[in-house]
Design a protein around this motif. Structure first.
Motif: not given
Length: 63
Positions: A6-11, A14-15, A20-21
């Motif tokens: 989950k931590t890796k997926l959240n990172a 975020a990337k 995208a932004n």
């Protein structure tokens, strides 16, 4: 899914949001690009996993 996964997926999310932004692109287009890159970089692994899933689903169908 483990806590580490989950931590890796959240990172990764975020990337993708940051990219995208910065580029003014759609978040989902960026994530799709990540996934496509992974698949093409690891095509043999992906094919093996898909074949194993197919075999499993066939064995369930034969019950």
């Amino acid at each position: 899914m483990t806590g580490a996964e989950k931590t890796k997926l959240n990172a990764l999310i975020a990337k993708a949001e940051k990219i995208a932004n910065a580029k003014g692109e759609n978040f989902f287009d960026v994530m799709t690009s990540f996934v496509n890159s992974y698949i093409f970089d690891n095509i043999d692994y992906v094919i093996d996993k898909v074949e194993k899933l197919e075999k499993r689903s066939q064995s369930h169908d034969n019950r």
